[in-house]
Design a protein around this motif. Structure first.
Motif, PDB file in Angstrom:
ATOM      1  N   LEU A 160     -28.697  -4.747 -43.500  1.00  0.00           N
ATOM      2  CA  LEU A 160     -29.935  -4.997 -42.488  1.00  0.00           C
ATOM      3  C   LEU A 160     -30.628  -3.705 -42.174  1.00  0.00           C
ATOM      4  O   LEU A 160     -31.849  -3.381 -42.081  1.00  0.00           O
ATOM      5  CB  LEU A 160     -29.443  -6.057 -41.384  1.00  0.00           C
ATOM      6  N   GLU A 161     -29.704  -2.959 -41.518  1.00  0.00           N
ATOM      7  CA  GLU A 161     -30.411  -1.602 -41.100  1.00  0.00           C
ATOM      8  C   GLU A 161     -31.085  -0.996 -42.274  1.00  0.00           C
ATOM      9  O   GLU A 161     -32.145  -0.221 -42.066  1.00  0.00           O
ATOM     10  CB  GLU A 161     -29.282  -0.493 -40.507  1.00  0.00           C
ATOM     11  N   ASP A 162     -30.344  -0.829 -43.402  1.00  0.00           N
ATOM     12  CA  ASP A 162     -31.101  -0.142 -44.514  1.00  0.00           C
ATOM     13  C   ASP A 162     -32.056  -0.837 -45.236  1.00  0.00           C
ATOM     14  O   ASP A 162     -33.315   0.023 -45.269  1.00  0.00           O
ATOM     15  CB  ASP A 162     -30.046  -0.246 -45.723  1.00  0.00           C
ATOM     16  N   ALA A 163     -32.483  -2.268 -45.313  1.00  0.00           N
ATOM     17  CA  ALA A 163     -33.509  -2.880 -45.447  1.00  0.00           C
ATOM     18  C   ALA A 163     -34.845  -2.696 -44.571  1.00  0.00           C
ATOM     19  O   ALA A 163     -35.823  -2.323 -45.188  1.00  0.00           O
ATOM     20  CB  ALA A 163     -33.228  -4.540 -45.754  1.00  0.00           C
ATOM     21  N   LEU A 164     -34.464  -2.588 -43.273  1.00  0.00           N
ATOM     22  CA  LEU A 164     -35.367  -2.128 -42.326  1.00  0.00           C
ATOM     23  C   LEU A 164     -36.003  -0.846 -42.654  1.00  0.00           C
ATOM     24  O   LEU A 164     -36.978  -0.615 -42.514  1.00  0.00           O
ATOM     25  CB  LEU A 164     -35.086  -2.619 -41.154  1.00  0.00           C
ATOM     26  N   TYR A 165     -35.199   0.116 -42.761  1.00  0.00           N
ATOM     27  CA  TYR A 165     -35.402   1.498 -43.028  1.00  0.00           C
ATOM     28  C   TYR A 165     -36.229   1.866 -43.939  1.00  0.00           C
ATOM     29  O   TYR A 165     -37.134   2.740 -43.903  1.00  0.00           O
ATOM     30  CB  TYR A 165     -34.062   2.558 -42.972  1.00  0.00           C
ATOM     31  N   LYS A 166     -36.007   0.842 -45.208  1.00  0.00           N
ATOM     32  CA  LYS A 166     -36.957   1.204 -46.261  1.00  0.00           C
ATOM     33  C   LYS A 166     -38.270   0.774 -46.248  1.00  0.00           C
ATOM     34  O   LYS A 166     -39.339   1.139 -46.708  1.00  0.00           O
ATOM     35  CB  LYS A 166     -36.368   0.391 -47.448  1.00  0.00           C
ATOM     36  N   LYS A 167     -38.439  -0.077 -44.855  1.00  0.00           N
ATOM     37  CA  LYS A 167     -39.839  -0.510 -44.646  1.00  0.00           C
ATOM     38  C   LYS A 167     -40.394   0.303 -43.442  1.00  0.00           C
ATOM     39  O   LYS A 167     -41.155  -0.138 -42.713  1.00  0.00           O
ATOM     40  CB  LYS A 167     -39.682  -2.076 -44.238  1.00  0.00           C
ATOM     41  N   LYS A 168     -39.540   1.401 -43.237  1.00  0.00           N
ATOM     42  CA  LYS A 168     -39.983   2.347 -42.303  1.00  0.00           C
ATOM     43  C   LYS A 168     -39.916   1.670 -40.630  1.00  0.00           C
ATOM     44  O   LYS A 168     -40.875   1.930 -39.841  1.00  0.00           O
ATOM     45  CB  LYS A 168     -41.441   2.801 -42.435  1.00  0.00           C
ATOM     46  N   PHE A 169     -39.050   0.901 -40.564  1.00  0.00           N
ATOM     47  CA  PHE A 169     -38.748  -0.018 -39.343  1.00  0.00           C
ATOM     48  C   PHE A 169     -37.419   0.411 -38.764  1.00  0.00           C
ATOM     49  O   PHE A 169     -36.361   0.296 -39.674  1.00  0.00           O
ATOM     50  CB  PHE A 169     -39.124  -1.576 -39.684  1.00  0.00           C
ATOM     51  N   ASN A 170     -37.151   0.997 -37.584  1.00  0.00           N
ATOM     52  CA  ASN A 170     -36.171   1.608 -36.972  1.00  0.00           C
ATOM     53  C   ASN A 170     -35.330   0.149 -36.423  1.00  0.00           C
ATOM     54  O   ASN A 170     -35.868  -0.577 -35.726  1.00  0.00           O
ATOM     55  CB  ASN A 170     -36.196   2.500 -36.110  1.00  0.00           C
ATOM     56  N   ILE A 171     -34.071   0.164 -36.679  1.00  0.00           N
ATOM     57  CA  ILE A 171     -33.132  -1.099 -36.296  1.00  0.00           C
ATOM     58  C   ILE A 171     -33.344  -1.095 -34.589  1.00  0.00           C
ATOM     59  O   ILE A 171     -33.084  -1.957 -34.130  1.00  0.00           O
ATOM     60  CB  ILE A 171     -31.847  -1.171 -36.771  1.00  0.00           C
ATOM     61  N   ALA A 172     -33.289   0.237 -34.239  1.00  0.00           N
ATOM     62  CA  ALA A 172     -33.313   0.404 -32.723  1.00  0.00           C
ATOM     63  C   ALA A 172     -34.711  -0.378 -32.100  1.00  0.00           C
ATOM     64  O   ALA A 172     -34.633  -0.585 -30.888  1.00  0.00           O
ATOM     65  CB  ALA A 172     -33.353   1.784 -32.290  1.00  0.00           C
ATOM     66  N   SER A 173     -35.755  -0.570 -32.926  1.00  0.00           N
ATOM     67  CA  SER A 173     -36.800  -1.370 -32.169  1.00  0.00           C
ATOM     68  C   SER A 173     -36.787  -2.758 -32.184  1.00  0.00           C
ATOM     69  O   SER A 173     -37.467  -3.455 -31.742  1.00  0.00           O
ATOM     70  CB  SER A 173     -37.898  -1.006 -33.168  1.00  0.00           C
ATOM     71  N   LEU A 174     -35.739  -3.422 -32.616  1.00  0.00           N
ATOM     72  CA  LEU A 174     -35.252  -4.579 -32.719  1.00  0.00           C
ATOM     73  C   LEU A 174     -34.927  -5.161 -31.373  1.00  0.00           C
ATOM     74  O   LEU A 174     -34.363  -4.284 -30.514  1.00  0.00           O
ATOM     75  CB  LEU A 174     -34.297  -5.238 -33.486  1.00  0.00           C
ATOM     76  N   ASN A 175     -35.333  -6.403 -30.950  1.00  0.00           N
ATOM     77  CA  ASN A 175     -35.038  -6.849 -29.551  1.00  0.00           C
ATOM     78  C   ASN A 175     -33.603  -7.564 -29.679  1.00  0.00           C
ATOM     79  O   ASN A 175     -33.363  -8.489 -29.550  1.00  0.00           O
ATOM     80  CB  ASN A 175     -36.187  -7.610 -29.184  1.00  0.00           C
ATOM     81  N   ILE A 176     -32.569  -6.542 -29.780  1.00  0.00           N
ATOM     82  CA  ILE A 176     -31.250  -7.185 -30.017  1.00  0.00           C
ATOM     83  C   ILE A 176     -30.611  -7.493 -28.601  1.00  0.00           C
ATOM     84  O   ILE A 176     -30.381  -6.438 -27.692  1.00  0.00           O
ATOM     85  CB  ILE A 176     -30.177  -6.161 -30.698  1.00  0.00           C
ATOM     86  N   LEU A 177     -30.289  -8.823 -28.544  1.00  0.00           N
ATOM     87  CA  LEU A 177     -29.551  -9.318 -27.329  1.00  0.00           C
ATOM     88  C   LEU A 177     -28.199  -8.822 -27.011  1.00  0.00           C
ATOM     89  O   LEU A 177     -27.656  -8.591 -26.291  1.00  0.00           O
ATOM     90  CB  LEU A 177     -29.569 -10.824 -26.970  1.00  0.00           C
ATOM     91  N   MET A 178     -27.499  -9.035 -28.425  1.00  0.00           N
ATOM     92  CA  MET A 178     -26.131  -8.508 -28.487  1.00  0.00           C
ATOM     93  C   MET A 178     -25.660  -8.590 -29.976  1.00  0.00           C
ATOM     94  O   MET A 178     -26.217  -8.989 -30.986  1.00  0.00           O
ATOM     95  CB  MET A 178     -25.189  -9.437 -27.618  1.00  0.00           C
TER      96      MET A 178
END
Length: 298
Positions: free
Chosen positions: A204-222
């Motif tokens: 998931l992190e790699d797929a988002l990174y390829k779209k220039k989206f940092n996984i840290a920007s996700l609104n992760i509850l847990m």
């Protein structure tokens, strides 16, 4: 192993525990101690250092452990080769599988393999990708099936099957999702996903990174430790989760969950067989070929 004393030594060295070795071998702890002392007398060297309640391998113990692992591997190969001569497979195969493939893909393959080769004794460690790779490096298992990237040049990775990670919500979700969403919408939509060290999160992190989206920007509850815990959480809390399509296809058909399409984001991965560099045992090689045939015949 042919020499029982060597088997006792190997088991103690593997667990660094006389107690655990006794439990695994179904013998008393004094019997374990007796066998180790006999080996130490044969070689004239101490094999373990004993300090308080902990033990560790001496230099001689480290050397013997290396040879014991080679002997164990050779003995397993002998069992397999003799089984081939008798037109039946036999032996022991210790497998490891990352969580998703171990829960949703491999069980049916294992059942078919056991029906075809009932003389083979199979065991499977189910954990996340990083722990399976660690178990291979420590020679606790012989063959793994993992997801995600190649991590270690001491290990050889061979393609098995492809999978897709999908975003899902419960069917009655009240989250404002109308058809397709954009990646940027994930900044506001509450999300649950797998734990660090899991192949699912890495993909998931790699797929988002390829779209220039940092996984840290996700609104992760847990972060949760299994796909099943994610599914149960989603049924009891209104949010979005990322899971393997293989793990949720039944619930989608039954109307419990629905897939949320994310524009321009495809999250695919490959499950791979993984073993230590070099030629795997005949039994491990045969299992890989059987699994490939079995899955492709579905």
């Amino acid at each position: 192993m042919l020499d029982f004393r060597l088997k006792v030594f190997y088991t103690v060295a593997l667990h660094l525990s006389f107690t655990k070795a006794a439990e695994e071998l179904f013998i008393s702890q004094p019997a374990v101690t007796k066998n180790i002392k006999e080996l130490e007398n044969v070689f004239g060297l101490r094999l373990f250092e004993r300090k308080a309640n902990k033990i560790s391998l001496t230099a001689a113990g480290e050397i013997l452990m290396g040879y014991a692992e080679e002997i164990k591997s050779l003995y397993q190969q002998i069992e397999f080769d003799f089984g081939v001569l008798k037109n039946k497979f036999s032996g022991i195969l210790q497998l490891g599988a990352s969580t998703t493939v171990g829960q949703y893909i491999l069980p049916s393959v294992l059942a078919k393999f056991y029906k075809s080769f009932p003389e083979v004794r199979l065991s499977m460690l189910n954990s996340n990708t990083s722990r399976i790779e660690k178990a291979l490096l420590e020679k606790k298992i012989e063959l793994g099936i993992v997801e995600g990237k190649k991590h270690n040049n001491q290990l050889k990775y061979l393609p098995f099957i492809k999978d897709e990670i999908v975003a899902i919500v419960r069917t009655k979700s009240t989250i404002a999702i109308n058809g397709e969403i954009k990646i940027s919408d994930l900044e506001s939509i509450p999300v649950v996903c797998r734990e660090r060290g899991s192949g699912s999160l890495e993909v998931l992190e790699d797929a988002l990174y390829k779209k220039k989206f940092n996984i840290a920007s996700l609104n992760i509850l847990m972060h949760l430790g299994s796909t099943e815990s994610i599914k149960t959480f989603l049924l009891n809390y209104d949010c979005l989760g990322f899971v393997s399509i293989a793990s949720v296809s039944k619930e989608i058909m039954q109307g419990e969950f629905r897939i949320v399409e994310i524009k321009d984001l495809e999250i695919t991965r490959e499950f791979s067989f993984v073993h230590l560099q070099g030629k795997p045992s005949g039994l491990a090689e045969s299992f890989m070929q059987f699994a490939l045939r079995s899955y492709n015949q579905k």
